[in-house]
Design a protein around this motif. Structure first.
Motif, PDB file in Angstrom:
ATOM      1  N   LEU A 193       0.841  -1.201   0.000  1.00 43.59           N
ATOM      2  CA  LEU A 193       0.000   0.000   0.000  1.00 43.59           C
ATOM      3  C   LEU A 193       0.875   1.249   0.000  1.00 43.59           C
ATOM      4  N   ARG A 194       1.861   1.249   0.877  1.00 43.72           N
ATOM      5  CA  ARG A 194       2.718   2.431   1.046  1.00 43.72           C
ATOM      6  C   ARG A 194       3.430   2.780  -0.252  1.00 43.72           C
ATOM      7  N   SER A 195       3.891   1.744  -0.958  1.00 40.53           N
ATOM      8  CA  SER A 195       4.712   2.000  -2.139  1.00 40.53           C
ATOM      9  C   SER A 195       3.891   2.587  -3.295  1.00 40.53           C
ATOM     10  N   ARG A 196       2.583   2.511  -3.208  1.00 37.40           N
ATOM     11  CA  ARG A 196       1.762   3.004  -4.310  1.00 37.40           C
ATOM     12  C   ARG A 196       1.232   4.410  -4.085  1.00 37.40           C
ATOM     13  N   ILE A 197       1.500   4.964  -2.925  1.00 37.94           N
ATOM     14  CA  ILE A 197       0.949   6.306  -2.673  1.00 37.94           C
ATOM     15  C   ILE A 197       1.750   7.323  -3.476  1.00 37.94           C
ATOM     16  N   ASN A 198       1.052   8.061  -4.333  1.00 50.25           N
ATOM     17  CA  ASN A 198       1.778   8.991  -5.190  1.00 50.25           C
ATOM     18  C   ASN A 198       1.563  10.444  -4.775  1.00 50.25           C
ATOM     19  N   ASP A 199       1.131  10.629  -3.536  1.00 51.16           N
ATOM     20  CA  ASP A 199       0.845  11.979  -3.063  1.00 51.16           C
ATOM     21  C   ASP A 199       1.525  12.113  -1.693  1.00 51.16           C
ATOM     22  N   ASP A 200       2.457  13.063  -1.595  1.00 54.64           N
ATOM     23  CA  ASP A 200       3.255  13.167  -0.367  1.00 54.64           C
ATOM     24  C   ASP A 200       2.405  13.406   0.872  1.00 54.64           C
ATOM     25  N   GLU A 201       1.382  14.236   0.675  1.00 51.83           N
ATOM     26  CA  GLU A 201       0.560  14.564   1.831  1.00 51.83           C
ATOM     27  C   GLU A 201      -0.199  13.322   2.329  1.00 51.83           C
ATOM     28  N   VAL A 202      -0.753  12.579   1.391  1.00 54.09           N
ATOM     29  CA  VAL A 202      -1.471  11.356   1.779  1.00 54.09           C
ATOM     30  C   VAL A 202      -0.492  10.375   2.422  1.00 54.09           C
ATOM     31  N   ALA A 203       0.722  10.324   1.874  1.00 54.59           N
ATOM     32  CA  ALA A 203       1.725   9.417   2.441  1.00 54.59           C
ATOM     33  C   ALA A 203       2.006   9.797   3.903  1.00 54.59           C
ATOM     34  N   ARG A 204       2.092  11.106   4.160  1.00 55.44           N
ATOM     35  CA  ARG A 204       2.340  11.561   5.534  1.00 55.44           C
ATOM     36  C   ARG A 204       1.179  11.162   6.452  1.00 55.44           C
ATOM     37  N   TRP A 205      -0.025  11.357   5.954  1.00 49.07           N
ATOM     38  CA  TRP A 205      -1.204  11.005   6.766  1.00 49.07           C
ATOM     39  C   TRP A 205      -1.188   9.508   7.064  1.00 49.07           C
ATOM     40  N   TYR A 206      -0.853   8.768   6.028  1.00 52.21           N
ATOM     41  CA  TYR A 206      -0.881   7.307   6.206  1.00 52.21           C
ATOM     42  C   TYR A 206       0.182   6.865   7.217  1.00 52.21           C
ATOM     43  N   ASP A 207       1.358   7.479   7.119  1.00 50.28           N
ATOM     44  CA  ASP A 207       2.406   7.145   8.088  1.00 50.28           C
ATOM     45  C   ASP A 207       1.947   7.476   9.506  1.00 50.28           C
ATOM     46  N   ALA A 208       1.315   8.630   9.629  1.00 50.80           N
ATOM     47  CA  ALA A 208       0.824   9.026  10.960  1.00 50.80           C
ATOM     48  C   ALA A 208      -0.212   8.018  11.441  1.00 50.80           C
ATOM     49  N   TRP A 209      -1.054   7.599  10.534  1.00 56.06           N
ATOM     50  CA  TRP A 209      -2.098   6.626  10.920  1.00 56.06           C
ATOM     51  C   TRP A 209      -1.473   5.295  11.328  1.00 56.06           C
ATOM     52  N   LEU A 210      -0.449   4.891  10.564  1.00 56.92           N
ATOM     53  CA  LEU A 210       0.216   3.633  10.924  1.00 56.92           C
ATOM     54  C   LEU A 210       0.855   3.763  12.304  1.00 56.92           C
ATOM     55  N   ALA A 211       1.369   4.983  12.578  1.00 59.03           N
ATOM     56  CA  ALA A 211       2.059   5.183  13.854  1.00 59.03           C
ATOM     57  C   ALA A 211       1.081   5.169  15.029  1.00 59.03           C
ATOM     58  N   ASN A 212      -0.053   5.831  14.906  1.00 53.10           N
ATOM     59  CA  ASN A 212      -0.914   5.899  16.096  1.00 53.10           C
ATOM     60  C   ASN A 212      -2.424   5.828  15.817  1.00 53.10           C
ATOM     61  N   GLY A 213      -2.803   5.609  14.560  1.00 53.98           N
ATOM     62  CA  GLY A 213      -4.245   5.594  14.230  1.00 53.98           C
ATOM     63  C   GLY A 213      -4.999   4.517  14.981  1.00 53.98           C
ATOM     64  N   LEU A 214      -4.325   3.451  15.288  1.00 52.24           N
ATOM     65  CA  LEU A 214      -5.028   2.355  15.966  1.00 52.24           C
ATOM     66  C   LEU A 214      -4.529   2.176  17.403  1.00 52.24           C
ATOM     67  N   ALA A 215      -3.878   3.246  17.924  1.00 56.01           N
ATOM     68  CA  ALA A 215      -3.375   3.147  19.308  1.00 56.01           C
ATOM     69  C   ALA A 215      -4.558   2.968  20.255  1.00 56.01           C
ATOM     70  N   GLU A 216      -4.445   2.026  21.124  1.00 53.03           N
ATOM     71  CA  GLU A 216      -5.492   1.735  22.120  1.00 53.03           C
ATOM     72  C   GLU A 216      -6.846   1.454  21.481  1.00 53.03           C
ATOM     73  N   VAL A 217      -6.808   0.885  20.306  1.00 50.49           N
ATOM     74  CA  VAL A 217      -8.062   0.511  19.649  1.00 50.49           C
ATOM     75  C   VAL A 217      -8.212  -1.008  19.775  1.00 50.49           C
ATOM     76  N   PRO A 218      -9.316  -1.456  20.382  1.00 50.63           N
ATOM     77  CA  PRO A 218      -9.494  -2.899  20.579  1.00 50.63           C
ATOM     78  C   PRO A 218      -9.376  -3.688  19.273  1.00 50.63           C
ATOM     79  N   ALA A 219      -9.052  -4.959  19.424  1.00 51.09           N
ATOM     80  CA  ALA A 219      -8.726  -5.770  18.247  1.00 51.09           C
ATOM     81  C   ALA A 219      -9.957  -6.219  17.464  1.00 51.09           C
ATOM     82  N   GLN A 220     -11.114  -6.247  18.115  1.00 49.80           N
ATOM     83  CA  GLN A 220     -12.325  -6.644  17.381  1.00 49.80           C
ATOM     84  C   GLN A 220     -12.830  -5.437  16.596  1.00 49.80           C
ATOM     85  N   ARG A 221     -12.693  -5.506  15.274  1.00 52.47           N
ATOM     86  CA  ARG A 221     -12.927  -4.271  14.493  1.00 52.47           C
ATOM     87  C   ARG A 221     -13.907  -4.487  13.353  1.00 52.47           C
TER      88      ARG A 221
END
Ligand code: SF4
Lengths: 273, 697
Positions: A71-99
């Motif tokens: 997924l990461r390698s296909r992002i062709n927009d720097d801003e979206v890439a930054r958002w995605y990195d941020a999400w990977l870093a903490n988007g699911l922090a303390e989010v229960p596993a049943q999703r």
């Protein structure tokens, strides 16, 4: 009675009513299309909506288990890439596993239905029950304001009312529920809105009253807050000005601004052969 | 809701089984299906586990409406959709996993979905030049757009039926029994299809045919993608299975064994979308995969008189008619017209009777439909204006004109040419006058012409003060002159590179819909312009990605003039929810699956009832799975296909009629030619099967 029999309430149409009853009437009862711009810089606005769309899809793909590197390698927009990195870093922090990504739930609202389309619901058995919403807009509202938004009130209420099927058939206790907004443009800042019984009861009363009011109101007045009209497509229909407001001042919700993509792949028989 | 015993078997029992439900239209199959969904929900099935599949969006509306109206918890969450929509969703989600295997040249870039309107444009762009250069389709006398449509249609058939696109030409050719010199057009059709497909692959353009191809070859075989659907939707309901295509039927063969429950609904004696690849025979073969077969044979829609009429017509058509309905008087269910010689008289007769039903007999307008084999613009317009005169609300399957012919659209296109002189497409004086007439309130045609004559110079509009003749100024009036100046100065400020869609929406909002201007509070014009903005925006997005150097504005304007863009008006299906007499081609009404009380059949003598549309480059039967390779398509086949189609349409209409049919007949048709088509003959032949005295009006 104003509402057609098949009408279903949502945070979007309720927010529209609260912002401007006339807008509700034009958009949902008369289904009026009016081709005006929401903001002055439509090119940038459009790009922003596309980025938001791309980001939401990435998150959905990630939650479906598609490999992160792919997924990461296909992002062709720097801003979206930054958002995605941020999400990977903490988007699911303390989010229960049943999703449950991209979940739709409906609850009864008096004699109507109230529908909520949620980016993600996550539940810990016996523990937290979260509704998450990914925001990609520049503007991060003040918590007091966001608490009053219909989205916050509707999503928590609907989860409390209709979440039993995600919880082994048991209604989810209100105190377990939390609405969490995650802001992509603010390095993954979050706003959290816990819930409790009092708020749940207040929301129920408020939402039912609102639905009754909408169904029975005789005229749908134009909003008195004229500044809202600058960002409303109907402004020339309502004689509320010519020029759209500035994108920099736009505080709307990108979820509600997404263009409805008229999918015409099923309309093949409309072609004159 | 009251349900027959057999409906209950489907709706309330067997909720964990796979059922094949069949019967004629109007026997309550969809009703039983909708009740089954409610029952599943009541039994605790999560709505997210239920999927209702329909062949086209319109067929899904009765499901959505009924489920929402029931207001049962979960009912609004049940997904009602088509295979095409599911395919697109899968492709968007799983593109990163399959892109490299699709043959698309840019697997790292996202896919693009051109949609129908832009597929026409792309066909012209990728194939048009080659057709000119190689003189393809010599002697074929159909418009270029219809030619493109048929090439697209061939590709769609190859995907939906499941044969390689390289076989299109050879399949068509092998069934052709005309002269061999004529057969070259199939080679040309093949060459164009191959060219188009290659170009789509080069640019990641996923048209409908490629979407279905990728679904079959790449998505469905991928466990992740298939499981996304099969694990999520454990309870399947498929309506109008006979109108769907072999691709869906193939998928269902895999999917059904994994479902917890299923309901496959099959309309017998239908197959109305055969020309789009529907395959009723293959649909019926899925019965073998179900645990239970239920046949509904009690009419629910037709009154006993309409049923008697249906019985008589079925007999005439050589169809299984069953026993004559007891007490039914077919003649009471049909109205023959008095002698109408000319077509306009037939229209007057129709409108008079529609108005009488609405105004004198209190019939709800939505309970009336006016159908014809085709609904050309002129006929629709004639009906609309006469119904307006009589105060009868009406709705149409599309507006009376193509988008580009709507006056407000023409005006916007003209102003765009004025605002973008660099495009080099200056409008003519007549168009400028018409545009001013549309744009400025209270301007009349004469003064609009005077303004254009006096102030339109060298492709631009001069300010009002340039009129030196005071009598002329006074004649036009300073008040109108002021509005004219406002409009001109706005146009003068348009940035040179402003995208056309943004120009349209800004000019509409800031000028044309403002007080004193022509579209002020014109709600229907707003909706029309919104369609134009969509069309221009989609074009801009696609073209700037395909060719960043292209001059988008000039290309768009040129394509509209050539009838390639803004030529169709893809319908807003929401219109179906509005009230009013429906004016539609018979086929469109049939596919909407909503019975009405009264039907008016127009142009009954027209040969379009039961005859294939002239499609020299494609062939629904030959390109189906059932066609024996090498067999020739004979006159007898054509006749049999025509008879089948006539019976399906005429009987299908009656099955969706509760009370009465009015026949619109004129000796001479729209073009002034005498008309005695197959439906008229069938109806005359039917007369002696009808029981009692004639009911002419
Ligand atoms: S323009 Fe203003 S008054 Fe009109 S609908 Fe929009 S917000 Fe309401």
């Amino acid at each position: 009675m104003n509402l057609p029999e098949d009408f279903v309430f949502s945070q979007g149409n309720l927010q529209d009513y609260v912002d401007c009853p006339r807008r509700f009437e034009l958009k949902y009862l008369r289904r009026q299309r009016w081709p005006a711009a929401e903001v002055d810089d439509m090119a940038a606005f459009e790009r922003h909506l596309e980025q938001g769309d791309q980001f939401h899809r990435l998150v959905q793909q990630s939650l479906l288990g598609l490999p992160e590197e792919t997924l990461r390698s296909r992002i062709n927009d720097d801003e979206v890439a930054r958002w995605y990195d941020a999400w990977l870093a903490n988007g699911l922090a303390e989010v229960p596993a049943q999703r449950w990504p991209e979940l739709t739930l409906t609850a009864r609202l008096g004699k109507w239905l109230l529908l909520a389309k949620m980016d993600l619901v996550a539940i810990e058995p016996g523990g937290a029950a979260l509704v998450l919403d990914w925001k990609t807009g520049r503007h991060q509202p003040r918590p007091e304001r966001q608490a009053q938004r219909l989205q916050t009130r509707v999503y928590r209420y609907v989860l409390a009312e209709a979440g039993a099927r995600l919880n082994g058939g048991e209604a989810i206790d209100q105190t377990r529920i939390e609405m969490r907004y995650w802001y992509a443009q603010h390095e993954g800042d979050v706003l959290r809105f816990p819930y409790d019984e009092d708020q749940y009861k207040a929301d129920g009363r408020f939402l039912r009253d609102l639905a009754r009011e909408i169904d029975s109101c005789e005229v749908f007045p134009l909003t008195e807050e004229v500044r809202r009209c600058r960002f409303c497509v109907y402004r020339s229909l309502c004689d509320r000005g010519e020029q759209p407001g500035s994108l920099a001042e736009w505080e709307g919700d990108e979820d509600m601004a997404l263009p409805t993509d008229a999918l015409d792949i099923d309309a093949l028989d409309e072609i004159a052969f | 809701m009251y349900l027959l015993v057999k409906q209950q078997q489907v709706a309330r029992q067997n909720l964990d089984r796979k059922i094949f439900l069949e019967g004629l239209a109007g026997t309550g199959k969809t009703t039983a299906g909708i009740e089954r969904v409610k029952q599943l929900l009541q039994a605790g099935v999560p709505p997210s586990a239920i999927l209702v599949l329909v062949p086209q969006q319109a067929t899904g509306l009765p499901w959505q409406d009924a489920l929402r109206r029931s207001r049962a918890p979960g009912s609004a969450e049940v997904r009602v959709t088509t295979l095409g929509t599911l395919a697109r969703e899968l492709l968007e989600l799983f593109w990163p996993l399959i892109a490299a295997d699709t043959g698309c040249a840019q697997p790292l870039a996202p896919p693009r979905f051109p949609g129908l309107e832009l597929s026409q444009y792309l066909m012209r762009r990728f194939v048009g030049g080659e057709i000119e250069r190689r003189d393809y389709f010599r002697g074929v006398t159909i418009s270029r757009n219809r030619l493109y449509t048929q090439i697209v249609d061939n590709l769609n058939k190859s995907a939906l039926v499941g044969f390689p696109p390289e076989e299109i030409g050879s399949r068509l050719k092998s069934a052709w029994r005309g002269s061999s010199e004529q057969a070259f057009i199939y080679d040309d059709a093949q060459a164009c299809a191959s060219l188009f497909r290659a170009a789509c692959l080069r640019h990641n353009l996923i048209d409908f045919s490629l979407l279905i191809d990728i679904l079959r070859k790449n998505l469905w075989p991928l466990e992740n993608a298939r499981g996304y659907l099969t694990r999520r939707y454990r309870h399947l309901l498929v309506d109008n299975l006979e109108e769907d295509t072999p691709t869906l039927h193939d998928l269902l063969r895999d999917w059904l064994p994994q479902c917890h429950s299923a309901l496959l609904i099959h309309d017998n004696e239908a197959g109305l979308r055969r020309f789009l690849g529907a395959d009723p025979a293959q649909a019926h073969s899925l019965r073998a995969l179900c645990d239970l077969g239920v046949t509904l044979d009690r009419r629910r829609a037709m009154s006993v008189d309409v049923a008697a009429l249906h019985h008589a017509l079925a007999k005439t058509q050589g169809r299984e008619a069953g026993p004559m309905p007891k007490g039914g008087n077919g003649r009471a269910a049909i109205r023959w017209p008095g002698r109408a010689r000319w077509h306009p008289q037939m229209i007057d007769w129709t409108v008079e009777h529609v108005a009488r039903l609405v105004h004198e007999e209190d019939v709800a307008a939505r309970e009336i439909v006016v159908v014809a084999p085709f609904m050309p613009d002129a006929l629709r317009f004639a009906l609309q204006t006469r119904l307006d005169e009589r105060g009868v609300p009406h709705r149409s399957h599309r507006p009376s004109r193509a988008l580009r012919d709507e006056p407000e659209v023409r005006a916007l296109l003209t102003f765009a040419r004025l605002a973008q002189p660099a495009a080099g497409l200056a409008p003519d004086r007549f168009d400028v006058a018409s545009a001013l007439l549309s744009a400025i309130e209270d301007l009349d045609p004469i003064r609009a012409r005077l303004l254009a004559d006096a102030l339109y110079r060298d492709g631009g509009l001069l300010p009002f003060e340039h009129i030196r003749d005071t009598r002329l100024q006074q004649r036009i009036t300073f008040q109108l002159g002021e509005k004219y100046d406002r409009l001109c100065s706005w146009l003068a400020r348009v940035p040179a590179e402003q995208p056309l869609d943004l120009f349209f929406s800004a000019f509409f909002c800031e000028v044309m819909s403002q007080p004193g201007f022509g579209l002020h509070r014109r709600e229907s014009a707003g909706a029309t312009v919104a369609n134009l903005v969509d069309s221009a925006r989609n074009f801009r997005r696609l073209l700037t990605e395909l060719d960043p150097e292209a001059s988008v504005t000039a290309d768009y304007l040129r394509m509209v003039e050539e009838g390639v863009l803004a030529n169709q008006y893809l319908r807003d299906w929401e219109l179906d929810r509005s009230e009013g007499v429906l004016l539609a081609p018979a086929h469109t009404f049939l596919m909407s699956n909503r019975p009405v009380d009264y039907q008016f059949w127009l142009n009954v003598g027209n040969s379009g009832w039961g005859r294939r549309v002239y499609q020299p480059l494609t062939h629904p039967w030959v390109l189906s799975r059932h066609w024996e390779p090498g067999r020739k398509w004979l006159d007898a086949d054509e006749e049999a296909a025509g008879a089948e189609s006539l019976a399906n349409v005429a009987l299908g209409l009656l099955r969706r009629c509760r009370k009465r049919v009015y026949l619109g007949i004129s000796e001479y048709g729209e073009r002034g030619m005498e008309e005695r088509g197959p439906l008229l003959l069938a109806l005359h032949n039917m007369q002696h099967h009808l029981s009692s005295g004639a009911a002419d009006v």
